[in-house]
Design a protein around this motif. Structure first.
Motif, PDB file in Angstrom:
ATOM      1  N   THR A  61       0.830  -1.214   0.000  1.00  0.00           N
ATOM      2  CA  THR A  61       0.000   0.000   0.000  1.00  0.00           C
ATOM      3  C   THR A  61       0.860   1.258   0.000  1.00  0.00           C
ATOM      4  O   THR A  61       0.611   2.209  -0.753  1.00  0.00           O
ATOM      5  N   LEU A  62       1.897   1.256   0.843  1.00  0.00           N
ATOM      6  CA  LEU A  62       2.796   2.410   0.915  1.00  0.00           C
ATOM      7  C   LEU A  62       3.471   2.668  -0.429  1.00  0.00           C
ATOM      8  O   LEU A  62       3.544   3.818  -0.894  1.00  0.00           O
ATOM      9  N   ALA A  63       3.958   1.614  -1.076  1.00  0.00           N
ATOM     10  CA  ALA A  63       4.676   1.769  -2.337  1.00  0.00           C
ATOM     11  C   ALA A  63       3.764   2.297  -3.436  1.00  0.00           C
ATOM     12  O   ALA A  63       4.163   3.177  -4.217  1.00  0.00           O
ATOM     13  N   ILE A  64       2.543   1.795  -3.506  1.00  0.00           N
ATOM     14  CA  ILE A  64       1.617   2.263  -4.541  1.00  0.00           C
ATOM     15  C   ILE A  64       1.262   3.730  -4.317  1.00  0.00           C
ATOM     16  O   ILE A  64       1.199   4.535  -5.262  1.00  0.00           O
ATOM     17  N   GLU A  65       1.054   4.121  -3.063  1.00  0.00           N
ATOM     18  CA  GLU A  65       0.671   5.506  -2.783  1.00  0.00           C
ATOM     19  C   GLU A  65       1.827   6.480  -3.002  1.00  0.00           C
ATOM     20  O   GLU A  65       1.618   7.600  -3.496  1.00  0.00           O
ATOM     21  N   LEU A  66       3.050   6.064  -2.655  1.00  0.00           N
ATOM     22  CA  LEU A  66       4.184   6.974  -2.766  1.00  0.00           C
ATOM     23  C   LEU A  66       4.880   6.884  -4.114  1.00  0.00           C
ATOM     24  O   LEU A  66       5.429   7.875  -4.606  1.00  0.00           O
ATOM     25  N   GLY A  67       4.915   5.691  -4.716  1.00  0.00           N
ATOM     26  CA  GLY A  67       5.634   5.529  -5.972  1.00  0.00           C
ATOM     27  C   GLY A  67       7.128   5.729  -5.771  1.00  0.00           C
ATOM     28  O   GLY A  67       7.684   5.443  -4.715  1.00  0.00           O
ATOM     29  N   GLY A  68       7.798   6.252  -6.814  1.00  0.00           N
ATOM     30  CA  GLY A  68       9.230   6.532  -6.702  1.00  0.00           C
ATOM     31  C   GLY A  68      10.044   5.282  -6.421  1.00  0.00           C
ATOM     32  O   GLY A  68       9.763   4.194  -6.929  1.00  0.00           O
ATOM     33  N   LEU A  69      11.051   5.428  -5.571  1.00  0.00           N
ATOM     34  CA  LEU A  69      11.943   4.308  -5.271  1.00  0.00           C
ATOM     35  C   LEU A  69      11.284   3.247  -4.404  1.00  0.00           C
ATOM     36  O   LEU A  69      11.803   2.128  -4.312  1.00  0.00           O
ATOM     37  N   MET A  70      10.163   3.571  -3.768  1.00  0.00           N
ATOM     38  CA  MET A  70       9.488   2.550  -2.973  1.00  0.00           C
ATOM     39  C   MET A  70       9.019   1.392  -3.854  1.00  0.00           C
ATOM     40  O   MET A  70       9.023   0.235  -3.437  1.00  0.00           O
ATOM     41  N   ILE A  71       8.644   1.700  -5.102  1.00  0.00           N
ATOM     42  CA  ILE A  71       8.291   0.646  -6.047  1.00  0.00           C
ATOM     43  C   ILE A  71       9.511  -0.226  -6.325  1.00  0.00           C
ATOM     44  O   ILE A  71       9.434  -1.459  -6.352  1.00  0.00           O
ATOM     45  N   LYS A  72      10.673   0.421  -6.518  1.00  0.00           N
ATOM     46  CA  LYS A  72      11.909  -0.324  -6.795  1.00  0.00           C
ATOM     47  C   LYS A  72      12.295  -1.222  -5.620  1.00  0.00           C
ATOM     48  O   LYS A  72      12.730  -2.348  -5.807  1.00  0.00           O
ATOM     49  N   VAL A  73      12.147  -0.705  -4.406  1.00  0.00           N
ATOM     50  CA  VAL A  73      12.449  -1.512  -3.223  1.00  0.00           C
ATOM     51  C   VAL A  73      11.522  -2.723  -3.181  1.00  0.00           C
ATOM     52  O   VAL A  73      11.956  -3.852  -2.908  1.00  0.00           O
ATOM     53  N   GLY A  74      10.234  -2.515  -3.440  1.00  0.00           N
ATOM     54  CA  GLY A  74       9.284  -3.619  -3.448  1.00  0.00           C
ATOM     55  C   GLY A  74       9.591  -4.633  -4.532  1.00  0.00           C
ATOM     56  O   GLY A  74       9.475  -5.848  -4.313  1.00  0.00           O
ATOM     57  N   GLN A  75      10.017  -4.162  -5.720  1.00  0.00           N
ATOM     58  CA  GLN A  75      10.383  -5.080  -6.793  1.00  0.00           C
ATOM     59  C   GLN A  75      11.562  -5.955  -6.388  1.00  0.00           C
ATOM     60  O   GLN A  75      11.577  -7.157  -6.650  1.00  0.00           O
ATOM     61  N   PHE A  76      12.553  -5.326  -5.754  1.00  0.00           N
ATOM     62  CA  PHE A  76      13.724  -6.101  -5.336  1.00  0.00           C
ATOM     63  C   PHE A  76      13.321  -7.144  -4.294  1.00  0.00           C
ATOM     64  O   PHE A  76      13.759  -8.295  -4.353  1.00  0.00           O
ATOM     65  N   MET A  77      12.480  -6.753  -3.346  1.00  0.00           N
ATOM     66  CA  MET A  77      12.039  -7.701  -2.324  1.00  0.00           C
ATOM     67  C   MET A  77      11.253  -8.855  -2.953  1.00  0.00           C
ATOM     68  O   MET A  77      11.394 -10.007  -2.540  1.00  0.00           O
ATOM     69  N   SER A  78      10.433  -8.563  -3.955  1.00  0.00           N
ATOM     70  CA  SER A  78       9.625  -9.619  -4.569  1.00  0.00           C
ATOM     71  C   SER A  78      10.474 -10.620  -5.332  1.00  0.00           C
ATOM     72  O   SER A  78      10.049 -11.758  -5.557  1.00  0.00           O
ATOM     73  N   SER A  79      11.681 -10.210  -5.736  1.00  0.00           N
ATOM     74  CA  SER A  79      12.547 -11.117  -6.486  1.00  0.00           C
ATOM     75  C   SER A  79      13.436 -11.961  -5.594  1.00  0.00           C
ATOM     76  O   SER A  79      14.109 -12.876  -6.070  1.00  0.00           O
ATOM     77  N   ARG A  80      13.484 -11.671  -4.289  1.00  0.00           N
ATOM     78  CA  ARG A  80      14.383 -12.391  -3.383  1.00  0.00           C
ATOM     79  C   ARG A  80      13.705 -13.644  -2.832  1.00  0.00           C
ATOM     80  O   ARG A  80      13.490 -13.788  -1.636  1.00  0.00           O
ATOM     81  N   LEU A  81      13.368 -14.557  -3.750  1.00  0.00           N
ATOM     82  CA  LEU A  81      12.750 -15.809  -3.343  1.00  0.00           C
ATOM     83  C   LEU A  81      13.692 -16.655  -2.496  1.00  0.00           C
ATOM     84  O   LEU A  81      13.255 -17.566  -1.793  1.00  0.00           O
ATOM     85  N   ASP A  82      15.000 -16.352  -2.584  1.00  0.00           N
ATOM     86  CA  ASP A  82      15.975 -17.169  -1.877  1.00  0.00           C
ATOM     87  C   ASP A  82      16.046 -16.854  -0.397  1.00  0.00           C
ATOM     88  O   ASP A  82      16.416 -17.705   0.405  1.00  0.00           O
TER      89      ASP A  82
END
Length: 577
Positions: A61-82
Motif C-alpha cells: 500500500t505504501l509503495a503504490i501511494e508513494l511511488g518513486g523508489l518505494m516501487i523499486k524496493v518492493g520489486q527487489f524484495m519480490s525477487s528475493r525468493l531465496d
C-alpha cells in the motif's frame, strides 16, 4: 540529499517512510528478540507467517501511494525468493503493474520542454495512451517525422518520458533509505552479514543512473554491440537526435512477452526452448560480456518469432507438442536502465562457483563463496562442507518440479540439522552483488515459469564444461609461459655463476653487514626495555597490593620498582656509531 534537506513539499513523504520503517523495526525487535528471551519463542514462530503477510500488504500500500523508489524496493524484495518468505514475495510480485499513469498533458509538457519544440514537429503521431507506466517514467508509442525517418531508417518508435519531479522524489527516498540503513547498523544480526549503508549507496548509484536516459541509451548500445553477431538476441536502436536526459526515443521492438506461454505456443514456439535459450543468454552476459541486464522481468523481455531457414532455426527452436513443427525466435531485451558490471574478481569467483555446483564439489563451493566475498576468509568451513555434501547427495541435480515433490519434512529436518550452523557463519552480502542477485533471481523464476520441469543443473552443466575447457587452455598457456621463463633463467645461470666466481677470485666481492649489526643492536635494546617495563609493572602492582596487609614489603617493592623503570626508560637507547 541529507535528512535536513528532505524538507518543504516532500517532508511528509520523508517522515512517512521513516515512520513505517520504525514501526516495523519495533515489531521485529519485540517478536524476534524480546519474546524469545522470556521463553516465548513459540509465540513468535506461530505468528511469523501472518506477520510477514501483514507487513507485505502494508508495504504494498505504501509503495503504490508513494511511488518513486518505494516501487523499486518492493520489486527487489519480490525477487528475493531465496531469502524472503513467500508471504512477502507473493504479495509484492505484481507491484510494477499497479503503478498509476501520469496524465498525458504533464508528459507532453515535459517532453516538449526537453526536446525544445512541440511534439507535433518531432513526431507525426504521438499516442496519448501509455504502453506502460513504471515507477520512474512511462512509455508512449509514436511515429517519427518524415525527415527523422529518412535519416534513421526507422518509422515506428516508442518514447520513454520521465515522470515530472522524479529527481526530487528520488532524492527524498534515498535520504530516508540512508537513515534506515544507519538504523540497521545497530542490529547486530544484520550488521554482521550486510553492510546496509553500502547497499543503499549501490542502490543510489543504480537509481540515479536509471533516471538518466542518456546513460540508459549508452547501455543499450553497448548491449547491442555485445550481441551484434548473435542471432539469438536483439535490442532496440536509439534515436539519438530525439533523446535527452529525460526523454528516450528508440525503435519499437515489442513482440510476444516472454511469459505469455499461450501466445508462444500459438506462434509455434516451445516455452521450454525459450527457457533454455534465456538461461544460456544470461550466462553469456555474466561470464562472456560481463555486462548483465539486471531487470529481466517479463515486461522487459520479448520473444520475436523468426522464420525458419532450411533445416535449422535462427535464434532458438521449440517443438510444438504433437505437430512436429519448429518455431525460430530471438530474445529481444528492452529497458537498460539497470545494468550490472561484473568485475574480474567477481567473474572468477562466479566461474569457480558454477563449476563447483555442477560438479557437486562442496569444498570448491566454499572456496568460491570466499572468493566472491559472501563468506569471510576467517570462517570455519569444515561443518559447512559437510552440510553441502549432504545437500548435494540428497537434492543435487533436481529441478524445480522434482524439488516440489520432495516431502517438506525432509527440508525441515535438513534445516533443523544445519540451520544453526549456517546462522553462525560470518556471511555477508557484498554491495556489488546486489544487481547480480536480482538478475539471477528473476532469471530463475522466469525459466521455471516457462517450463515447470526446468532444471538449472541441466542449463549450467554445458556452460560449466565450456568454462573448464577455457580454464584448461588458460592453465596450459600459463604453464607454457612459466616454462619459457624458467628456461631463459636456466640458460643464463651458468654465465652468471661464472661471473660471480671470477669476482670472488679477483677479490671484488664484499659484504656490508653494518646495517644488519645496527638492526640487531636495536632489537636487543628494545627487548631489554620491554623486559624492564614488564618487571616494573609487576613490582608496582605487587607493591600496591601489599601496602595494606604487609606495609614494609609493599613499600620496599614500590621503591625497588624504580630500578626497572629506569631500565625501561634508558636501556637500549641507540648509541651513535
Amino acid at each position: 540529499m541529507t535528512a535536513a534537506a528532505a524538507q518543504g513539499p516532500h517532508r511528509a513523504r520523508y517522515r512517512r517512510i521513516l515512520s513505517f520503517a520504525s514501526r516495523e523495526f519495533l515489531k521485529i525487535w519485540w517478536f524476534e528478540l524480546v519474546l524469545p528471551r522470556f521463553g516465548l519463542s513459540s509465540v513468535a514462530e506461530r505468528t511469523r507467517a501472518s506477520r510477514m503477510q501483514r507487513f507485505a500488504r502494508r508495504f504494498h500500500t505504501l509503495a503504490i501511494e508513494l511511488g518513486g523508489l518505494m516501487i523499486k524496493v518492493g520489486q527487489f524484495m519480490s525477487s528475493r525468493l531465496d531469502v524472503l518468505p513467500p508471504e512477502i514475495t507473493a504479495e509484492l510480485e505484481g507491484l510494477q503493474d499497479e503503478v498509476p499513469a501520469v496524465p498525458t498533458p504533464q508528459i507532453r509538457a515535459l517532453a516538449e520542454a526537453e526536446l525544445g519544440m512541440p511534439l507535433e514537429r518531432v513526431y507525426t503521431w504521438f499516442d496519448d495512451t501509455p504502453v506502460a507506466a513504471a515507477s520512474l517514467g512511462q512509455v508512449h508509442r509514436a511515429r517519427l517525422s518524415a525527415l527523422d525517418a529518412e535519416d534513421t531508417g526507422l518509422d515506428e518508435v516508442v518514447v520513454k518520458v520521465q515522470r515530472p519531479g522524479i529527481d526530487e522524489i528520488v532524492a527524498v527516498d534515498l535520504a530516508a533509505l540512508r537513515r534506515v540503513a544507519r538504523w540497521l547498523t545497530r542490529v547486530r544480526i544484520v550488521a554482521d552479514r550486510v553492510d546496509a549503508p553500502a547497499l543503499v549507496e549501490e542502490f543510489a548509484v543504480t537509481s540515479l543512473e536509471e533516471i538518466d536516459y542518456l546513460h540508459e541509451a549508452r547501455s543499450a548500445e553497448r548491449f547491442r554491440e555485445n550481441f551484434a553477431d548473435d542471432p539469438r538476441v536483439a535490442a532496440p536502436e536509439i534515436v539519438w537526435e530525439r533523446t535527452t536526459r529525460r526523454v528516450l526515443t528508440l525503435s519499437d521492438v515489442t513482440a510476444i512477452k516472454i511469459n505469455d506461454t499461450a501466445a508462444l505456443r500459438a506462434a509455434g514456439i516451445d516455452p521450454s526452448a525459450v527457457a533454455d535459450a534465456f538461461a544460456e543468454v544470461m550466462f553469456d552476459q555474466v561470464f562472456t560480456h560481463r555486462f548483465v541486464h539486471a531487470d529481466p522481468h517479463p515486461g522487459n523481455i520479448f520473444v520475436t518469432p523468426v522464420p525458419s531457414t532450411g533445416s535449422g532455426t535462427q535464434g532458438g527452436s521449440g517443438t510444438q507438442g504433437g505437430s512436429g513443427t519448429q518455431g525460430g525466435f530471438r530474445l529481444t531485451f528492452i529497458d537498460f536502465g539497470m545494468m550490472a558490471e561484473v568485475s574480474d574478481n567477481l567473474r572468477q569467483g562466479l566461474r569457480t562457483l558454477l563449476i563447483a555446483v555442477t560438479a557437486r564439489d562442496s569444498r570448491g563451493l566454499v572456496r568460491a563463496a570466499k572468493e566472491i566475498g559472501v563468506l569471510l576468509p576467517t570462517a570455519d568451513t569444515g561443518e559447512l562442507e559437510r552440510a553441502l555434501t549432504a545437500l548435494f547427495a540428497r537434492f543435487g541435480g533436481m529441478g524445480f518440479a522434482e524439488l516440489s515433490r520432495v516431502d517438506p519434512r525432509e527440508f525441515t529436518d535438513f534445516a533443523e540439522e544445519f540451520g544453526d550452523m549456517v546462522r553462525r557463519l560470518p556471511l555477508q552480502l557484498p554491495e556489488d552483488m546486489l544487481l547480480l542477485i536480482r538478475a539471477v533471481s528473476l532469471t530463475s523464476g522466469m525459466c521455471s515459469g516457462l517450463d515447470p520441469a526446468f532444471n538449472v543443473w541441466d542449463a549450467a552443466e554445458p556452460y560449466a564444461a565450456r568454462l573448464l575447457r577455457d580454464e584448461s587452455g588458460t592453465l596450459m598457456q600459463d604453464m607454457a609461459e612459466q616454462a619459457m621463463a624458467n628456461a631463459a633463467t636456466t640458460w643464463r645461470l651458468p654465465k652468471r655463476i661464472d661471473d660471480i666466481i671470477t669476482r670472488v677470485d679477483d677479490g671484488n666481492v664484499s659484504f656490508d653487514t653494518s646495517r644488519l649489526e645496527r638492526r640487531l643492536d636495536r632489537l636487543e635494546g628494545i627487548a631489554r626495555r620491554i623486559a624492564s617495563g614488564v618487571l616494573f609493572a609487576a613490582m608496582l602492582i605487587g607493591g600496591a597490593l601489599l601496602v595494606g596487609p604487609l606495609p614494609p614489603m609493599g613499600i620496599t617493592l614500590l621503591w625497588v620498582s624504580a630500578i626497572p623503570l629506569l631500565g625501561a626508560l634508558f636501556l637500549g637507547r641507540r648509541r651513535p656509531r
